[in-house]
Scaffold this motif. Structure first.
Motif, PDB file in Angstrom:
ATOM      1  N   GLU A 100      36.310  45.366  25.217  1.00 31.48           N
ATOM      2  CA  GLU A 100      35.035  45.422  25.658  1.00 31.48           C
ATOM      3  C   GLU A 100      34.408  46.701  25.813  1.00 31.48           C
ATOM      4  O   GLU A 100      33.399  47.169  25.463  1.00 31.48           O
ATOM      5  N   LEU A 101      35.529  47.665  26.239  1.00 29.18           N
ATOM      6  CA  LEU A 101      35.061  49.036  26.445  1.00 29.18           C
ATOM      7  C   LEU A 101      34.668  49.883  25.252  1.00 29.18           C
ATOM      8  O   LEU A 101      34.010  50.637  25.256  1.00 29.18           O
ATOM      9  N   SER A 102      35.137  49.292  24.245  1.00 28.82           N
ATOM     10  CA  SER A 102      34.907  49.976  23.012  1.00 28.82           C
ATOM     11  C   SER A 102      33.469  49.624  22.398  1.00 28.82           C
ATOM     12  O   SER A 102      33.048  50.425  21.878  1.00 28.82           O
ATOM     13  N   LYS A 103      32.944  48.651  23.250  1.00 24.09           N
ATOM     14  CA  LYS A 103      31.493  48.171  22.711  1.00 24.09           C
ATOM     15  C   LYS A 103      30.622  48.891  23.717  1.00 24.09           C
ATOM     16  O   LYS A 103      29.371  49.183  23.532  1.00 24.09           O
ATOM     17  N   ALA A 104      31.185  49.160  25.043  1.00 26.43           N
ATOM     18  CA  ALA A 104      29.920  49.898  25.781  1.00 26.43           C
ATOM     19  C   ALA A 104      31.011  50.695  26.876  1.00 26.43           C
ATOM     20  O   ALA A 104      31.842  50.305  27.908  1.00 26.43           O
ATOM     21  N   LEU A 105      31.329  52.179  26.567  1.00 23.04           N
ATOM     22  CA  LEU A 105      31.964  53.003  27.282  1.00 23.04           C
ATOM     23  C   LEU A 105      31.510  53.188  28.732  1.00 23.04           C
ATOM     24  O   LEU A 105      32.438  53.751  29.683  1.00 23.04           O
ATOM     25  N   GLU A 106      30.488  52.756  29.323  1.00 24.58           N
ATOM     26  CA  GLU A 106      29.954  52.683  30.704  1.00 24.58           C
ATOM     27  C   GLU A 106      30.630  51.602  31.435  1.00 24.58           C
ATOM     28  O   GLU A 106      30.576  51.482  32.922  1.00 24.58           O
ATOM     29  N   LEU A 107      31.380  50.665  30.829  1.00 26.34           N
ATOM     30  CA  LEU A 107      31.710  49.463  31.341  1.00 26.34           C
ATOM     31  C   LEU A 107      32.969  49.928  32.658  1.00 26.34           C
ATOM     32  O   LEU A 107      33.716  50.456  32.474  1.00 26.34           O
ATOM     33  N   ASN A 108      32.585  49.301  33.831  1.00 23.43           N
ATOM     34  CA  ASN A 108      33.526  49.610  34.771  1.00 23.43           C
ATOM     35  C   ASN A 108      33.078  48.331  35.939  1.00 23.43           C
ATOM     36  O   ASN A 108      32.212  47.837  35.791  1.00 23.43           O
ATOM     37  N   GLY A 109      34.252  48.338  36.956  1.00 23.78           N
ATOM     38  CA  GLY A 109      33.844  47.531  38.103  1.00 23.78           C
ATOM     39  C   GLY A 109      34.960  46.963  38.632  1.00 23.78           C
ATOM     40  O   GLY A 109      36.181  46.955  38.090  1.00 23.78           O
ATOM     41  N   LYS A 110      34.888  46.002  39.550  1.00 21.02           N
ATOM     42  CA  LYS A 110      35.901  45.295  40.137  1.00 21.02           C
ATOM     43  C   LYS A 110      35.697  44.013  39.907  1.00 21.02           C
ATOM     44  O   LYS A 110      34.668  43.343  40.115  1.00 21.02           O
ATOM     45  N   ILE A 111      36.818  43.246  39.510  1.00 21.79           N
ATOM     46  CA  ILE A 111      36.953  41.801  39.368  1.00 21.79           C
ATOM     47  C   ILE A 111      38.094  41.128  40.373  1.00 21.79           C
ATOM     48  O   ILE A 111      39.173  41.676  40.030  1.00 21.79           O
ATOM     49  N   THR A 112      37.735  40.222  41.119  1.00 16.93           N
ATOM     50  CA  THR A 112      38.833  39.868  42.235  1.00 16.93           C
ATOM     51  C   THR A 112      38.887  38.362  41.624  1.00 16.93           C
ATOM     52  O   THR A 112      37.796  37.587  41.356  1.00 16.93           O
ATOM     53  N   VAL A 113      40.295  37.999  41.284  1.00 13.88           N
ATOM     54  CA  VAL A 113      40.367  36.694  40.779  1.00 13.88           C
ATOM     55  C   VAL A 113      41.358  35.735  41.632  1.00 13.88           C
ATOM     56  O   VAL A 113      42.372  36.501  42.266  1.00 13.88           O
ATOM     57  N   HIS A 114      40.921  34.666  42.003  1.00 11.72           N
ATOM     58  CA  HIS A 114      41.651  33.758  42.652  1.00 11.72           C
ATOM     59  C   HIS A 114      42.459  32.800  41.887  1.00 11.72           C
ATOM     60  O   HIS A 114      41.988  32.218  40.747  1.00 11.72           O
ATOM     61  N   TRP A 115      43.649  32.572  42.129  1.00 13.59           N
ATOM     62  CA  TRP A 115      44.455  31.659  40.993  1.00 13.59           C
ATOM     63  C   TRP A 115      45.608  30.997  41.992  1.00 13.59           C
ATOM     64  O   TRP A 115      45.967  31.215  43.275  1.00 13.59           O
ATOM     65  N   LEU A 116      45.977  29.598  41.560  1.00 14.56           N
ATOM     66  CA  LEU A 116      46.737  28.966  42.062  1.00 14.56           C
ATOM     67  C   LEU A 116      48.371  28.831  41.230  1.00 14.56           C
ATOM     68  O   LEU A 116      48.300  28.665  40.292  1.00 14.56           O
ATOM     69  N   ILE A 117      49.342  28.841  42.009  1.00  9.83           N
ATOM     70  CA  ILE A 117      50.647  28.835  41.559  1.00  9.83           C
ATOM     71  C   ILE A 117      51.337  27.447  42.196  1.00  9.83           C
ATOM     72  O   ILE A 117      51.484  27.408  43.375  1.00  9.83           O
ATOM     73  N   ILE A 118      51.422  26.894  41.296  1.00  8.02           N
ATOM     74  CA  ILE A 118      52.157  25.647  41.654  1.00  8.02           C
ATOM     75  C   ILE A 118      53.558  25.471  41.784  1.00  8.02           C
ATOM     76  O   ILE A 118      54.284  26.558  41.374  1.00  8.02           O
ATOM     77  N   ASP A 119      54.283  24.048  42.197  1.00  4.15           N
ATOM     78  CA  ASP A 119      55.629  24.231  42.476  1.00  4.15           C
ATOM     79  C   ASP A 119      56.746  24.565  41.281  1.00  4.15           C
ATOM     80  O   ASP A 119      57.821  25.266  41.698  1.00  4.15           O
ATOM     81  N   ASN A 120      56.336  24.705  40.111  1.00  7.23           N
ATOM     82  CA  ASN A 120      57.170  25.015  38.986  1.00  7.23           C
ATOM     83  C   ASN A 120      56.852  26.473  38.452  1.00  7.23           C
ATOM     84  O   ASN A 120      57.297  26.982  37.530  1.00  7.23           O
ATOM     85  N   GLY A 121      55.983  26.948  39.157  1.00  7.43           N
ATOM     86  CA  GLY A 121      55.741  28.589  38.900  1.00  7.43           C
ATOM     87  C   GLY A 121      54.574  28.767  38.038  1.00  7.43           C
ATOM     88  O   GLY A 121      54.478  29.829  37.743  1.00  7.43           O
ATOM     89  N   SER A 122      53.908  27.868  37.380  1.00  5.85           N
ATOM     90  CA  SER A 122      52.966  27.990  36.632  1.00  5.85           C
ATOM     91  C   SER A 122      51.762  28.064  37.333  1.00  5.85           C
ATOM     92  O   SER A 122      51.503  27.800  38.398  1.00  5.85           O
ATOM     93  N   VAL A 123      50.760  28.797  36.689  1.00  4.41           N
ATOM     94  CA  VAL A 123      49.263  28.973  37.073  1.00  4.41           C
ATOM     95  C   VAL A 123      48.488  27.578  36.842  1.00  4.41           C
ATOM     96  O   VAL A 123      48.297  27.418  35.694  1.00  4.41           O
ATOM     97  N   SER A 124      48.035  26.905  37.537  1.00  2.00           N
ATOM     98  CA  SER A 124      47.265  25.804  37.427  1.00  2.00           C
ATOM     99  C   SER A 124      45.851  25.963  37.249  1.00  2.00           C
ATOM    100  O   SER A 124      45.013  25.283  36.634  1.00  2.00           O
ATOM    101  N   GLU A 125      45.349  27.100  37.908  1.00  2.00           N
ATOM    102  CA  GLU A 125      43.655  27.484  37.680  1.00  2.00           C
ATOM    103  C   GLU A 125      43.387  28.900  38.330  1.00  2.00           C
ATOM    104  O   GLU A 125      44.454  29.282  38.900  1.00  2.00           O
ATOM    105  N   ALA A 126      42.587  29.454  37.365  1.00  2.00           N
ATOM    106  CA  ALA A 126      42.428  30.873  37.805  1.00  2.00           C
ATOM    107  C   ALA A 126      40.788  30.909  37.666  1.00  2.00           C
ATOM    108  O   ALA A 126      40.149  30.599  36.541  1.00  2.00           O
ATOM    109  N   SER A 127      40.314  31.759  38.374  1.00  2.42           N
ATOM    110  CA  SER A 127      38.818  31.886  38.245  1.00  2.42           C
ATOM    111  C   SER A 127      38.301  33.344  38.901  1.00  2.42           C
ATOM    112  O   SER A 127      38.888  33.635  39.856  1.00  2.42           O
TER     113      SER A 127
END
Length: 133
Positions: free
Chosen positions: A30-57
């Motif tokens: 995306e930066l190749s389309k808009a050099l001014e692109l910047n910011g902070k993204i905080t992601v929440h995710w759940l790791i379930i009993d087998n170590g996989s990620v069940s959801e991320a948002s």
């Protein structure tokens, strides 16, 4: 980064570091389309009993770029972590800071607020050439 019990912050940081190139790719395309692109993204995710990620948002964003945000969450959903202790579900809130860096602003950097990575002030930077396609 905030986490519930079941996996240590060091273990989580190690897995994130192993996959940082995936996050970097999301930003660079995306930066190749808009050099001014910047910011902070905080992601929440759940790791379930087998170590996989069940959801991320995205729970917080100052970037407001749907493509970077969706690419980041889709990448995280494919990650594998060690099995959490006691078979618990682990909740993660993890901030990624995307910004241009370098003297001539031709390098892109992704920083994470985690002191496990090398860098000053508890921040880590992965620099890339913003002119790449």
């Amino acid at each position: 980064m905030t986490t519930s019990s079941g996996l240590s912050k060091d273990v989580i940081a190690r897995v994130v570091k192993q996959h940082m190139n995936e996050i970097k790719f999301c930003y660079e395309k995306e930066l190749s389309k808009a050099l001014e692109l910047n910011g902070k993204i905080t992601v929440h995710w759940l790791i379930i009993d087998n170590g996989s990620v069940s959801e991320a948002s995205v729970v917080e964003t100052s970037m407001n770029n749907r493509e970077v945000e969706e690419c980041t969450t889709m990448s995280i959903r494919r990650w594998r972590f060690p099995n959490p202790e006691g078979g618990t579900t682990v909740e993660i809130n993890y901030p990624f800071i995307f910004q241009l860096s370098g003297k001539d602003a031709k390098e892109a950097a992704i920083e994470t607020e985690n002191n496990v990575f090398s860098g000053s002030g508890g921040m880590s930077t992965i620099a890339t050439d913003a002119r790449q396609s």
